[in-house]
Each structure stands twice: as C-alpha cells, then as structure tokens.
Design a protein around this motif. Structure first.
Motif, PDB file in Angstrom:
ATOM      1  N   GLY A 201      -4.771  -1.215 -16.680  1.00 32.20           N
ATOM      2  CA  GLY A 201      -5.828  -1.909 -16.681  1.00 32.20           C
ATOM      3  C   GLY A 201      -5.980  -2.966 -15.614  1.00 32.20           C
ATOM      4  O   GLY A 201      -6.905  -3.798 -15.344  1.00 32.20           O
ATOM      5  N   TYR A 202      -5.131  -2.845 -14.444  1.00 33.30           N
ATOM      6  CA  TYR A 202      -5.420  -3.687 -13.328  1.00 33.30           C
ATOM      7  C   TYR A 202      -6.271  -3.133 -12.431  1.00 33.30           C
ATOM      8  O   TYR A 202      -6.451  -1.753 -12.388  1.00 33.30           O
TER       9      TYR A 202
ATOM     10  N   ALA B 228       3.275   2.755  -8.128  1.00 37.18           N
ATOM     11  CA  ALA B 228       3.287   1.662  -8.780  1.00 37.18           C
ATOM     12  C   ALA B 228       1.485   1.462  -8.658  1.00 37.18           C
ATOM     13  O   ALA B 228       1.357   0.997  -9.735  1.00 37.18           O
ATOM     14  N   HIS B 229       0.848   1.915  -7.918  1.00 37.78           N
ATOM     15  CA  HIS B 229      -0.470   1.506  -7.857  1.00 37.78           C
ATOM     16  C   HIS B 229      -1.072   2.083  -9.067  1.00 37.78           C
ATOM     17  O   HIS B 229      -1.886   1.625  -9.977  1.00 37.78           O
ATOM     18  N   ARG B 230      -0.717   3.580  -9.344  1.00 39.21           N
ATOM     19  CA  ARG B 230      -1.000   4.319 -10.353  1.00 39.21           C
ATOM     20  C   ARG B 230      -0.658   3.711 -11.625  1.00 39.21           C
ATOM     21  O   ARG B 230      -1.459   3.634 -12.754  1.00 39.21           O
TER      22      ARG B 230
ATOM     23  N   GLU C 105       0.822  -1.114  -0.070  1.00 37.39           N
ATOM     24  CA  GLU C 105      -0.017  -0.096   0.063  1.00 37.39           C
ATOM     25  C   GLU C 105       0.954   1.284   0.063  1.00 37.39           C
ATOM     26  O   GLU C 105       0.356   2.214  -0.428  1.00 37.39           O
ATOM     27  N   ARG C 106       2.072   1.110   0.358  1.00 39.11           N
ATOM     28  CA  ARG C 106       2.772   2.398   0.404  1.00 39.11           C
ATOM     29  C   ARG C 106       3.431   2.850  -0.875  1.00 39.11           C
ATOM     30  O   ARG C 106       3.910   4.018  -1.031  1.00 39.11           O
ATOM     31  N   ARG C 107       3.132   2.018  -2.023  1.00 38.79           N
ATOM     32  CA  ARG C 107       3.838   2.044  -3.394  1.00 38.79           C
ATOM     33  C   ARG C 107       2.893   2.833  -4.198  1.00 38.79           C
ATOM     34  O   ARG C 107       2.188   2.362  -5.187  1.00 38.79           O
TER      35      ARG C 107
END
Length: 141
Positions: A127-128, A119-121, A114-116
């Motif tokens: 498409g994830y 990377a989430h963006r 969750e801290r990354r």
C-alpha cells in the motif's frame, strides 16, 4: 518472533547491514544500537527464528508541526537474503503499521534507494505509493 533488539545483536545486525551494501559498520554498530535504544522516539526490532536473528526493523516516530499526526519512518528494514519470500517482511511491515497506529501516526514513510527494485515492489504490494523527491546534503567533518 519479533523482539526488541539489544546491543548483543550487533554482530548479526552488521551482517544484515552488509547485505544492503552498508559495509564496515562493525566498529560503531553496537554504539549506535545503544543510542537508538535510549531514544524514546526510536525503536529497533529483530525477527528471530530458533535463536537466529534473520531480520531487522528500525523505526522512528517524528512529530509534525503542521499536521495533526506524527509519522513513522522506517529507517532500516532488512530481511536476510536467504529468508526473503517467506512472509517475514510482511509480518514486520504489519508490525510497523501497528506501531504507527499505537503511536498516533497518520502515515509511514520509507526511503528506498532506486536500485532496490524488489523492495519497491514489496512496498507497493503493502500500500505504499512513491512520493518523489528526496534531497540529501552530505556533511563532512
């Protein structure tokens, strides 16, 4: 250029892992690479520019018993912090998608702490979608 990783890449892989907060992997990294390379359901790739490894992609194909397709898990996906925003991650993600299709997978999964947030963006742009929850049981010896 995307190529298969080798045990000789271990020093550079250790440096990349440290950028994600995985310190002190030097003593066992080479051995782990050799284990992965011997596993038919595991793949380890390096992205190289002019002889320098600047990214790492570790994949695992996991067959499912209740679903027709297997899934591809991205175990480690690291682009050197000095080379981010140069579309290298997008090339590697597209390569992972290609491998997933080639190996008969119906989805790709990745666990991303969750801290990354960046990377989430990245994953969302590709498409994830988030699929919570993820449980971990730590095993101690």
């Amino acid at each position: 250029m995307i190529r298969n990783a080798t045990a000789e890449d271990s020093d550079r892989i250790v440096e990349l892992l440290a950028q994600l907060g995985y310190a002190n992997t030097h003593s066992f990294c080479k051995e782990r690479i050799q284990e992965l390379l011997a596993n038919p359901d595991a793949m380890l790739f390096c992205y190289e520019i002019e002889g320098s490894v600047i990214a790492l992609l570790s994949l695992h194909v996991i067959p499912q018993i209740a679903l027709l397709g297997s899934f591809l898990r991205i175990s480690y996906f690291i682009v050197d912090e000095t080379m981010r925003s140069h579309h290298i991650g997008s090339e590697l993600e597209a390569y992972a998608t290609y491998i997933a299709k080639e190996r008969g997978c119906d989805r790709i999964e990745v666990h991303c702490h969750e801290r990354r947030k960046e990377a989430h963006r990245f994953y969302e742009r590709h498409g994830y979608v988030e699929s919570p929850k993820y449980f971990i049981k730590q095993i101690t010896y």
